[in-house]
Design a protein around this motif. Structure first.
Motif, short mmCIF file in Angstrom:
data_model
loop_
_atom_site.label_atom_id
_atom_site.label_comp_id
_atom_site.label_asym_id
_atom_site.label_seq_id
_atom_site.Cartn_x
_atom_site.Cartn_y
_atom_site.Cartn_z
N TRP A 261 0.84 -1.20 0.00
CA TRP A 261 0.00 0.00 0.00
C TRP A 261 0.88 1.25 0.00
O TRP A 261 0.64 2.18 -0.78
N ARG A 262 1.87 1.28 0.85
CA ARG A 262 2.76 2.44 0.96
C ARG A 262 3.45 2.73 -0.37
O ARG A 262 3.58 3.88 -0.78
N ALA A 263 3.88 1.70 -1.07
CA ALA A 263 4.55 1.87 -2.35
C ALA A 263 3.65 2.52 -3.40
O ALA A 263 4.14 3.16 -4.33
N LEU A 264 2.34 2.39 -3.23
CA LEU A 264 1.38 2.98 -4.18
C LEU A 264 1.07 4.45 -3.88
O LEU A 264 0.42 5.11 -4.70
N GLN A 265 1.52 4.95 -2.74
CA GLN A 265 1.23 6.32 -2.36
C GLN A 265 2.11 7.30 -3.14
O GLN A 265 3.22 6.96 -3.54
N ALA A 266 1.61 8.52 -3.34
CA ALA A 266 2.35 9.54 -4.10
C ALA A 266 3.71 9.83 -3.46
O ALA A 266 4.70 10.02 -4.17
N GLU A 267 3.76 9.87 -2.15
CA GLU A 267 5.01 10.12 -1.42
C GLU A 267 5.21 9.01 -0.38
O GLU A 267 4.97 9.21 0.81
N PRO A 268 5.65 7.83 -0.80
CA PRO A 268 5.77 6.71 0.13
C PRO A 268 6.60 7.01 1.37
O PRO A 268 6.29 6.52 2.47
N ASP A 269 7.65 7.82 1.22
CA ASP A 269 8.51 8.12 2.36
C ASP A 269 7.84 9.01 3.40
O ASP A 269 8.33 9.12 4.52
N GLU A 270 6.74 9.63 3.03
CA GLU A 270 6.02 10.51 3.96
C GLU A 270 4.88 9.81 4.68
O GLU A 270 4.22 10.41 5.53
N VAL A 271 4.64 8.54 4.38
CA VAL A 271 3.60 7.77 5.07
C VAL A 271 4.03 7.54 6.51
O VAL A 271 5.17 7.17 6.78
N ASP A 272 3.11 7.78 7.42
CA ASP A 272 3.37 7.58 8.85
C ASP A 272 3.75 6.12 9.10
O ASP A 272 2.93 5.22 8.87
N PRO A 273 4.98 5.86 9.56
CA PRO A 273 5.40 4.46 9.76
C PRO A 273 4.58 3.73 10.83
O PRO A 273 4.54 2.51 10.83
N SER A 274 3.93 4.47 11.72
CA SER A 274 3.13 3.79 12.75
C SER A 274 1.93 3.06 12.14
O SER A 274 1.37 2.16 12.77
N LEU A 275 1.53 3.41 10.91
CA LEU A 275 0.46 2.67 10.23
C LEU A 275 0.90 1.26 9.86
O LEU A 275 0.07 0.40 9.56
N GLY A 276 2.20 1.01 9.85
CA GLY A 276 2.73 -0.29 9.46
C GLY A 276 2.98 -1.24 10.61
O GLY A 276 3.54 -2.32 10.40
N VAL A 277 2.56 -0.87 11.80
CA VAL A 277 2.77 -1.75 12.96
C VAL A 277 2.11 -3.10 12.71
O VAL A 277 1.09 -3.20 12.05
N THR A 278 2.75 -4.15 13.21
CA THR A 278 2.22 -5.51 13.05
C THR A 278 2.16 -6.22 14.40
O THR A 278 2.76 -5.78 15.37
N ASP A 279 1.43 -7.31 14.42
CA ASP A 279 1.35 -8.18 15.59
C ASP A 279 1.66 -9.60 15.11
O ASP A 279 0.78 -10.27 14.58
N PRO A 280 2.92 -10.05 15.26
CA PRO A 280 3.28 -11.38 14.78
C PRO A 280 2.46 -12.50 15.40
O PRO A 280 2.39 -13.60 14.85
N ASP A 281 1.82 -12.23 16.55
CA ASP A 281 1.01 -13.25 17.22
C ASP A 281 -0.47 -13.16 16.88
O ASP A 281 -1.28 -13.89 17.47
N ALA A 282 -0.85 -12.27 15.97
CA ALA A 282 -2.27 -12.14 15.59
C ALA A 282 -2.80 -13.46 15.06
O ALA A 282 -2.11 -14.18 14.34
N ARG A 283 -4.02 -13.77 15.44
CA ARG A 283 -4.69 -15.00 14.98
C ARG A 283 -6.08 -14.64 14.49
O ARG A 283 -6.80 -13.89 15.14
N VAL A 284 -6.45 -15.21 13.35
CA VAL A 284 -7.77 -14.96 12.78
C VAL A 284 -8.39 -16.30 12.41
O VAL A 284 -7.74 -17.15 11.82
N THR A 285 -9.65 -16.48 12.80
CA THR A 285 -10.41 -17.66 12.42
C THR A 285 -11.62 -17.20 11.62
O THR A 285 -12.07 -16.06 11.76
#
Length: 114
Positions: free
Chosen positions: A49-73
């Motif tokens: 998604w960030r790569a598709l933005q007009a200014e990828p380097d200006e995207v707030d990096p906090s939007l990219g936070v992840t949870d490696p332990d996330a589980r979805v059923t």
């Protein structure tokens, strides 16, 4: 502390975001759950998604936070699919990822802590 999000896809065939390279391509409850889990636990969707933005380097990096332990059923209910995501990610991050994946074709049914 993990948060439990209950999400409903009332018409799974229509649960596709506006950008095909980011959208769900799943068919079936398990596949939708797997794709959402990957979107929450790895940076891949955010980075695409960030790569598709007009200014990828200006995207707030906090939007990219992840949870490696996330589980979805997921489970099929009549024609709809119900997903349950258990993650430490805040609701705004989860909702951003869902909009990328499913557009506006999803419903948040319940949120609980614990």
């Amino acid at each position: 502390m993990a948060i439990r999000y209950q999400i409903r896809l009332p018409d799974p065939a229509q649960a596709r975001g506006s950008e095909p390279s980011l959208a769900f391509h799943a068919h079936g409850a398990e596949a939708f759950a797997e794709q959402l889990q990957q979107a929450l636990s790895t940076p891949a969707l955010f980075e695409r998604w960030r790569a598709l933005q007009a200014e990828p380097d200006e995207v707030d990096p906090s939007l990219g936070v992840t949870d490696p332990d996330a589980r979805v059923t997921g489970e099929q209910r009549d024609l709809a699919i119900n997903l349950v995501a258990l993650t430490t990610l805040p609701g705004d991050i989860l909702q951003h990822r869902l909009r990328l994946l499913a557009g506006n074709r999803w419903e948040m049914r319940n949120v609980s802590h614990g």
